[in-house]
Design a protein around this motif. Structure first.
Motif, mmCIF file in Angstrom:
data_model
loop_
_atom_site.group_PDB
_atom_site.id
_atom_site.type_symbol
_atom_site.label_atom_id
_atom_site.label_comp_id
_atom_site.label_asym_id
_atom_site.label_seq_id
_atom_site.Cartn_x
_atom_site.Cartn_y
_atom_site.Cartn_z
ATOM 1 N N ALA A 1 35.547 57.323 -61.726
ATOM 2 C CA ALA A 1 35.432 57.520 -63.177
ATOM 3 C C ALA A 1 36.639 56.927 -63.905
ATOM 4 C CB ALA A 1 35.294 59.006 -63.479
ATOM 5 N N GLU A 2 37.837 57.202 -63.377
ATOM 6 C CA GLU A 2 39.037 56.660 -64.008
ATOM 7 C C GLU A 2 39.112 55.150 -63.829
ATOM 8 O OE1 GLU A 2 41.945 60.580 -63.749
ATOM 9 O OE2 GLU A 2 42.000 59.099 -62.142
ATOM 10 N N GLY A 3 38.623 54.663 -62.696
ATOM 11 C CA GLY A 3 38.603 53.224 -62.458
ATOM 12 C C GLY A 3 37.755 52.495 -63.492
ATOM 13 N N ARG A 4 36.652 53.115 -63.891
ATOM 14 C CA ARG A 4 35.785 52.507 -64.905
ATOM 15 C C ARG A 4 36.484 52.443 -66.264
ATOM 16 N NH1 ARG A 4 30.571 51.987 -63.055
ATOM 17 N NH2 ARG A 4 30.225 52.955 -61.015
ATOM 18 N N LEU A 5 37.231 53.503 -66.593
ATOM 19 C CA LEU A 5 37.980 53.507 -67.850
ATOM 20 C C LEU A 5 39.078 52.441 -67.830
ATOM 21 C CD1 LEU A 5 38.347 57.366 -68.418
ATOM 22 C CD2 LEU A 5 36.811 55.796 -69.621
ATOM 23 N N LEU A 6 39.761 52.336 -66.688
ATOM 24 C CA LEU A 6 40.816 51.335 -66.563
ATOM 25 C C LEU A 6 40.244 49.920 -66.602
ATOM 26 C CD1 LEU A 6 42.961 53.101 -63.820
ATOM 27 C CD2 LEU A 6 43.771 52.472 -66.107
ATOM 28 N N PHE A 7 39.095 49.737 -65.961
ATOM 29 C CA PHE A 7 38.466 48.405 -65.962
ATOM 30 C C PHE A 7 38.078 48.006 -67.385
ATOM 31 C CE2 PHE A 7 34.850 45.491 -65.589
ATOM 32 C CZ PHE A 7 35.423 44.499 -64.796
ATOM 33 N N ALA A 8 37.580 48.967 -68.163
ATOM 34 C CA ALA A 8 37.234 48.685 -69.564
ATOM 35 C C ALA A 8 38.489 48.307 -70.344
ATOM 36 C CB ALA A 8 36.564 49.904 -70.187
ATOM 37 N N ALA A 9 39.599 49.012 -70.060
ATOM 38 C CA ALA A 9 40.857 48.691 -70.740
ATOM 39 C C ALA A 9 41.347 47.305 -70.346
ATOM 40 C CB ALA A 9 41.913 49.745 -70.395
ATOM 41 N N ALA A 10 41.222 46.968 -69.057
ATOM 42 C CA ALA A 10 41.641 45.640 -68.599
ATOM 43 C C ALA A 10 40.777 44.554 -69.226
ATOM 44 C CB ALA A 10 41.559 45.575 -67.076
ATOM 45 N N SER A 11 39.475 44.815 -69.323
ATOM 46 C CA SER A 11 38.550 43.827 -69.888
ATOM 47 C C SER A 11 38.805 43.590 -71.370
ATOM 48 C CB SER A 11 37.106 44.291 -69.676
ATOM 49 O OG SER A 11 36.817 44.437 -68.297
ATOM 50 N N SER A 12 39.330 44.616 -72.056
ATOM 51 C CA SER A 12 39.598 44.488 -73.489
ATOM 52 C C SER A 12 40.965 43.876 -73.768
ATOM 53 C CB SER A 12 39.517 45.862 -74.159
ATOM 54 O OG SER A 12 40.614 46.678 -73.772
ATOM 55 N N GLY A 13 41.749 43.652 -72.699
ATOM 56 C CA GLY A 13 43.071 43.063 -72.873
ATOM 57 C C GLY A 13 44.187 44.078 -73.027
ATOM 58 N N ALA A 14 43.872 45.377 -72.870
ATOM 59 C CA ALA A 14 44.891 46.416 -73.026
ATOM 60 C C ALA A 14 45.811 46.504 -71.813
ATOM 61 C CB ALA A 14 44.226 47.773 -73.271
ATOM 62 N N LEU A 15 45.382 45.932 -70.701
ATOM 63 C CA LEU A 15 46.195 45.922 -69.491
ATOM 64 C C LEU A 15 46.618 44.484 -69.177
ATOM 65 C CD1 LEU A 15 44.223 48.461 -67.267
ATOM 66 C CD2 LEU A 15 46.447 48.820 -68.339
#
Length: 249
Positions: A8-22
């Motif tokens: 679940a947290e991996g999905r949130l992090l992946f969304a953040a990475a995809s948006s450029g936040a990471l």
């Protein structure tokens, strides 16, 4: 069922990475399979950075890695798992007790070392827990052909003091095969990059967490199937005590 929350947290992090936040790429989570207790994810392109850190490009690469790791506390994803200093201290204390059990002559030094470490933590009054990777050592990083960084293994994603994350990288780096000057440059660059993204770090606390990692190293050496394991463990512990004296002063 820890894997379910990791997914679940991996999905949130992946969304953040995809948006450029990471500041890095990460593998896309696919599913958590309860029946077999397995996590599935896509592969992540790239090759290990470990062999490059000891080269001339090492410091620049380390600064990019530090900056990328420093974007995690700023990305807005809040980890459910908490790793405060008390929890880390208990882990290190268990390691120290195991070392003392294997090598009784080191017990007194270990007790003194743990006492000094505890004082460093207890002196802090402004503890701030933030989301961190949990284990961003060099073996977790990939460099793609286009020059972008990738970061893997988010199973230790947690809320902790950011100094712990940096110390994990530095603690492993301390035992990498490279010149002392290169190691120092790489370490300094990683911290510089991290602070550029996440803000200033407490140097004393960073060194204290680095000692936590070194004590874990002593246990690994003591457990090694080598005839000189106990001697090597003692030598490393002596070096740690010298470092602790510098931190305490």
């Amino acid at each position: 069922d820890r894997g379910e929350s990791i997914d679940a947290e991996g999905r949130l992090l992946f969304a953040a990475a995809s948006s450029g936040a990471l500041g890095f790429r990460m593998a896309k989570p696919l599913r958590w399979q309860p029946r077999t207790h397995t996590l599935w994810q896509e592969t992540l392109p790239g090759f290990s950075v470990e062999n490059r850190l000891g080269t001339r490009e090492g410091p620049g690469l380390a600064e990019s890695m530090g900056y990328a790791a420093g974007t995690i506390p700023e990305c807005g994803v809040v980890a459910s798992k908490v790793l405060d200093w008390q929890t880390q201290f208990k882990r290190t204390e268990r390691a120290a007790n195991q070392i003392a059990h294997r090598i009784p002559r080191l017990a007194s030094k270990l007790r003194g070392l743990m006492g000094e470490l505890k004082k460093v933590h207890e002196r802090r009054t402004d503890v701030r827990l933030r989301s961190v990777h949990g284990a961003p050592h060099a073996g977790q990083w990939l460099l793609a052909n286009d020059g972008t960084l990738g970061l893997v293994d988010f199973d230790r994603f947690c809320r902790a003091e950011p100094e712990l994350d940096c110390a994990t990288f530095l603690g492993e780096l301390d035992y990498e095969t490279m010149s002392a000057s290169r190691r120092e440059a790489v370490a300094k660059s990683f911290v510089t990059g991290y602070e550029r993204a996440a803000g200033p770090l407490d140097v004393t606390l960073l060194e204290a967490y680095r000692i936590h990692k070194h004590i874990s190293r002593v246990l690994r050496v003591a457990r090694a199937v080598r005839t000189d394991g106990n001697v090597r463990a003692g030598e490393i512990l002596e070096q740690i005590c010298v470092r602790m004296d510098q931190v305490a002063s």
